[in-house]
Write a protein that holds these residues in place. Sequence first.
Motif, PDB file in Angstrom:
ATOM      1  N   LYS A 290       0.837  -1.201   0.000  1.00  0.00           N
ATOM      2  CA  LYS A 290       0.000   0.000   0.000  1.00  0.00           C
ATOM      3  C   LYS A 290       0.874   1.255   0.000  1.00  0.00           C
ATOM      4  CE  LYS A 290      -3.873  -2.192   2.357  1.00  0.00           C
ATOM      5  NZ  LYS A 290      -4.691  -2.242   3.573  1.00  0.00           N
ATOM      6  N   ALA A 291       1.940   1.229   0.789  1.00  0.00           N
ATOM      7  CA  ALA A 291       2.851   2.370   0.847  1.00  0.00           C
ATOM      8  C   ALA A 291       3.579   2.546  -0.485  1.00  0.00           C
ATOM      9  CB  ALA A 291       3.856   2.183   1.980  1.00  0.00           C
ATOM     10  N   ALA A 292       3.967   1.448  -1.118  1.00  0.00           N
ATOM     11  CA  ALA A 292       4.699   1.518  -2.384  1.00  0.00           C
ATOM     12  C   ALA A 292       3.846   2.105  -3.505  1.00  0.00           C
ATOM     13  CB  ALA A 292       5.203   0.128  -2.775  1.00  0.00           C
ATOM     14  N   ARG A 293       2.540   1.887  -3.455  1.00  0.00           N
ATOM     15  CA  ARG A 293       1.672   2.449  -4.500  1.00  0.00           C
ATOM     16  C   ARG A 293       1.635   3.963  -4.455  1.00  0.00           C
ATOM     17  NH1 ARG A 293      -3.991   0.231  -5.004  1.00  0.00           N
ATOM     18  NH2 ARG A 293      -3.907   1.720  -6.698  1.00  0.00           N
ATOM     19  N   ARG A 294       2.063   4.560  -3.349  1.00  0.00           N
ATOM     20  CA  ARG A 294       2.102   6.016  -3.246  1.00  0.00           C
ATOM     21  C   ARG A 294       3.402   6.608  -3.790  1.00  0.00           C
ATOM     22  NH1 ARG A 294      -0.712   7.979   2.320  1.00  0.00           N
ATOM     23  NH2 ARG A 294      -2.680   6.893   2.042  1.00  0.00           N
ATOM     24  N   LEU A 295       4.357   5.745  -4.133  1.00  0.00           N
ATOM     25  CA  LEU A 295       5.611   6.235  -4.708  1.00  0.00           C
ATOM     26  C   LEU A 295       5.351   6.803  -6.094  1.00  0.00           C
ATOM     27  CD1 LEU A 295       7.911   3.212  -3.802  1.00  0.00           C
ATOM     28  CD2 LEU A 295       7.870   5.452  -2.680  1.00  0.00           C
ATOM     29  N   HIS A 296       6.293   7.607  -6.578  1.00  0.00           N
ATOM     30  CA  HIS A 296       6.173   8.135  -7.939  1.00  0.00           C
ATOM     31  C   HIS A 296       6.341   6.963  -8.904  1.00  0.00           C
ATOM     32  CE1 HIS A 296       6.270  10.999 -11.174  1.00  0.00           C
ATOM     33  NE2 HIS A 296       7.367  10.420 -11.639  1.00  0.00           N
ATOM     34  N   PRO A 297       5.303   6.623  -9.683  1.00  0.00           N
ATOM     35  CA  PRO A 297       5.386   5.425 -10.530  1.00  0.00           C
ATOM     36  C   PRO A 297       6.181   5.647 -11.814  1.00  0.00           C
ATOM     37  CG  PRO A 297       3.232   6.445 -10.768  1.00  0.00           C
ATOM     38  CD  PRO A 297       3.977   7.237  -9.719  1.00  0.00           C
TER      39      PRO A 297
END
Length: 103
Positions: free
Chosen positions: A34-41
Amino acid sequence: MVREDGKRNFVLVEDDGEETSVFSGKYPRQAALKAARRLHPAPSLDDVDGKATLKLRERGTDKVHIYEGWAWVEDKDDDAPEWMDDEVTRANVSKQGIEHLDT
């Protein structure tokens, strides 16, 4: 602390030690995703060039779960609902270890 539904809360720890967002999941990996999905993709999975370090402290304990995370954008699945955006953010994480805070 484990809730009645079996989920636990994990707090994202920034580099300066500040605790910001809270993510929940039965397992630390769920919260890390969930936290990783907030990273700049990245534009696609093939274009992922960097990984971010995610530190998640489990609330009520001194455990800090450390992950490498990355995110990318891809087209939605054919069976996705119409209201969903045409592009979705996907993420993956890799566990690096666990640290214990000094108390």
